[in-house]
Write an enzyme that holds these catalytic residues in place. Structure first.
Site, PDB file in Angstrom:
ATOM      1  N   LYS A   1       0.865  -1.175   0.000  1.00  0.00           N
ATOM      2  CA  LYS A   1       0.000   0.000   0.000  1.00  0.00           C
ATOM      3  C   LYS A   1       0.903   1.226   0.000  1.00  0.00           C
ATOM      4  O   LYS A   1       1.411   1.639   1.027  1.00  0.00           O
ATOM      5  CB  LYS A   1      -0.907  -0.005   1.242  1.00  0.00           C
ATOM      6  CG  LYS A   1      -2.254   0.720   1.061  1.00  0.00           C
ATOM      7  CD  LYS A   1      -2.154   2.196   0.784  1.00  0.00           C
ATOM      8  CE  LYS A   1      -1.773   2.986   2.018  1.00  0.00           C
ATOM      9  NZ  LYS A   1      -1.759   4.469   1.724  1.00  0.00           N
TER      10      LYS A   1
ATOM     11  N   GLU B   1       9.591   2.337  10.947  1.00  0.00           N
ATOM     12  CA  GLU B   1      10.618   3.362  10.779  1.00  0.00           C
ATOM     13  C   GLU B   1       9.891   4.691  10.811  1.00  0.00           C
ATOM     14  O   GLU B   1       9.179   5.047   9.883  1.00  0.00           O
ATOM     15  CB  GLU B   1      11.372   3.137   9.460  1.00  0.00           C
ATOM     16  CG  GLU B   1      12.708   3.859   9.392  1.00  0.00           C
ATOM     17  CD  GLU B   1      12.559   5.290   8.956  1.00  0.00           C
ATOM     18  OE1 GLU B   1      12.583   6.180   9.861  1.00  0.00           O
ATOM     19  OE2 GLU B   1      12.404   5.543   7.773  1.00  0.00           O
TER      20      GLU B   1
ATOM     21  N   CYS C   1      13.340  11.323   6.986  1.00  0.00           N
ATOM     22  CA  CYS C   1      13.318  11.009   8.418  1.00  0.00           C
ATOM     23  C   CYS C   1      14.639  11.372   9.087  1.00  0.00           C
ATOM     24  O   CYS C   1      14.672  11.626  10.287  1.00  0.00           O
ATOM     25  CB  CYS C   1      13.032   9.526   8.632  1.00  0.00           C
ATOM     26  SG  CYS C   1      11.407   9.010   8.050  1.00  0.00           S
TER      27      CYS C   1
ATOM     28  N   GLU D   1       9.330  16.977  14.959  1.00  0.00           N
ATOM     29  CA  GLU D   1       9.878  16.707  13.628  1.00  0.00           C
ATOM     30  C   GLU D   1       9.278  17.676  12.632  1.00  0.00           C
ATOM     31  O   GLU D   1       8.078  17.662  12.382  1.00  0.00           O
ATOM     32  CB  GLU D   1       9.590  15.268  13.205  1.00  0.00           C
ATOM     33  CG  GLU D   1      10.178  14.935  11.841  1.00  0.00           C
ATOM     34  CD  GLU D   1       9.846  13.539  11.378  1.00  0.00           C
ATOM     35  OE1 GLU D   1      10.706  12.902  10.738  1.00  0.00           O
ATOM     36  OE2 GLU D   1       8.723  13.063  11.634  1.00  0.00           O
TER      37      GLU D   1
END
Length: 494
Positions: free
Chosen positions: A194, A267, A301, A395
């Site tokens: 997906k 992750e 990331c 973040e």
């Protein structure tokens, strides 16, 4: 910041006038199927509709898992066969590298030169996975050493785990799909993929190439649509043995809570710290940190977000950092000169613009950038920040970096570790003692010395601690997650 040229709007108008918009459904059991409902995929710079893709229903997801489960039960491909599929896929990616790079640039907004690099990395990821397919091994178990087990012989073998549910992010729409699909196929698993709803077209093209490479029907299946509900349907199905997900910490926590006894590889986020010690090569540090803070519009990331600079070298470092940043070209991702393209959406750019405004109102100072035009946010350097500001403690996932001075290494390590995240960190120093201390004390899955936190080689173990996730990627290490040990004992006693 320089701006790239080109007439993106004119190009979009011309394409809209001359090209029909393609439509894609789902790949289930080796066949493409039409979708009852579709959604548009937009060019992230021009806004044109590139294609329409299916929005999977619960029944579509169920049928995809059915196909994957059936293929896993009925097929037993050898390691040699699995390696052959993966090597052939690597060859096909290389043959279509320009096409894939252009597709990534359009649907992800990634500058073309970065997109072409990503396609090259995917070639390597599939190649390494093919090599690892032939290296899966177990171990002998010295069972006779156990009292009462004399005359027995035992070994542990690695076997495929089963159906893998792979949910991939928008920022690397080819290589992060490769990091999930390639090791799963190498392990002998089957996959339901997906991809991110913002960038599904590259994954669709990859599935076409996998099929062309000879991957048997049912071993790779693809459904598309929003993470909620399509991803939720996939996670809720009890049959996948593993869910592998790259994305936000909030969604990762939801997957972990809903996955029950399934294995999960997560992750997740980070707000990467990078330390510039007083003995560092400042030219190297400024060049690497500026480029890795702002390339991919900061949407990695492991993108550089927090920089801590020892106070005696703060001013010369800032001069270098600002100079490199000012040379970056911002604009059309399909222009070969562009270094920084748009963020994934205007809404995301507006979010970060708000964070910058909040920081400035609380006392931060903008050294460079800070302006937004649509989804384009100029590379931004912020000074005089404090730990509680969103641009520091959360973040950003945007072309923004903060710079904070420190006096002692103790202080720098404390600043770096003051985060719920723990994916990767970087440190620049000429001292082996300083580097080794950082390696021991920085609480991150990876510590990069004399390069930025954003460095990644596709064969290395990659993953985080704390709020940055569970498990490791990199084909060899992902294979450990995607297989399980089965112990076999023979009673040889007469």
């Amino acid at each position: 910041m320089a701006a790239s040229g080109g007439s993106a709007e004119a190009r979009a108008a011309a394409q809209a006038a001359t090209e029909a918009v393609p439509e894609y459904g789902f790949f289930i059991g080796g066949r493409w199927e039409a979708a009852a409902e579709t959604m548009p995929v937009k060019h992230k710079y021009t806004g044109e509709t590139l294609a329409r893709v299916g929005v999977a229903s619960r029944e579509d997801v169920r049928r995809a898992v059915d196909a994957a489960e059936r293929a896993f039960r009925e097929q037993r491909p050898s390691p040699r066969e699995r390696a052959a599929w993966l090597l052939r896929t690597a060859e096909l990616i290389e043959a279509h590298r320009e096409e894939l790079g252009r597709l990534i640039a359009r649907e992800a907004g990634k500058p073309l030169k970065e997109a072409l690099t990503e396609a090259g990395r995917a070639v390597n990821t599939f190649t390494v996975a093919a090599e690892e397919a032939k290296r899966i091994a177990g171990e002998l178990v010295p069972i006779e050493a156990d009292p009462g087990s004399e005359g027995r012989f035992a070994f542990a073998m690695r076997v495929p785990i089963g159906v893998v549910a792979a949910i991939s992010p928008f920022n690397f729409p080819l290589n992060l799909v490769a990091h999930k699909v390639a090791p799963a196929l190498a392990a002998g698993d089957t996959v339901v993929l997906k991809p991110a709803s913002a960038t599904p077209l590259t994954a669709i093209r990859l599935v076409e190439l996998l099929s062309e490479a000879g991957v048997p029907a049912g071993r790779i299946n693809l459904v598309t649509g929003p993470g909620s509900p399509v991803g939720d349907y996939l996670v809720a199905d009890p049959r996948p043995a593993l869910v592998t997900f790259t994305g936000s910490a909030a969604v990762g926590e939801q997957i972990k809570a809903r996955s029950g006894l399934k294995r999960v590889t997560l992750e997740l986020g980070n707000n990467s710290p990078n330390i510039v010690h007083g003995d560092a090569d400042l030219d190297l540090a400024a060049d690497r940190l500026a480029r890795q803070a702002f390339l991919s519009a900061g949407q990695k990331c492991i993108s550089v977000q927090r920089i801590y600079v020892q106070r005696p070298v703060l001013e010369p470092f800032l001069e270098r950092l600002e100079r490199v940043t000012s040379q970056l070209v911002v604009g059309d991702p399909e222009d070969p000169a562009t270094d920084v393209g748009p963020m994934i959406s205007e809404r995301e750019a507006e979010r970060v613009e708000g964070w910058i405004r909040e920081a400035v109102e609380a006392g931060a100072r903008v050294l460079a950038g800070g302006r937004r035009r649509g989804a384009l946010l100029e590379p931004t350097i912020l000074l005089d920040v404090t730990p509680e500001m969103k641009v520091v403690c959360m973040e950003a996932f945007a072309p923004i970096v903060t710079v904070t001075p420190y006096d002692t290494l103790d202080e720098a390590l404390r600043y770096a570790n003051d985060t719920p995240y723990g994916l990767q960190a970087g440190i620049f120093t000429s001292s082996l003692e300083v580097a080794m201390r950082a390696a021991r004390e920085l609480e991150f899955g990876g510590v990069i010395v004399n390069d930025s936190s954003a460095y990644r080689a596709d064969l290395m173990p990659y993953g985080g601690v704390k709020g940055s996730g569970i498990g490791r990627e990199g084909p060899r290490y992902a294979l450990q997650e995607m297989t399980e040990l089965r112990t076999v004992v023979f009673n040889l006693a007469k």
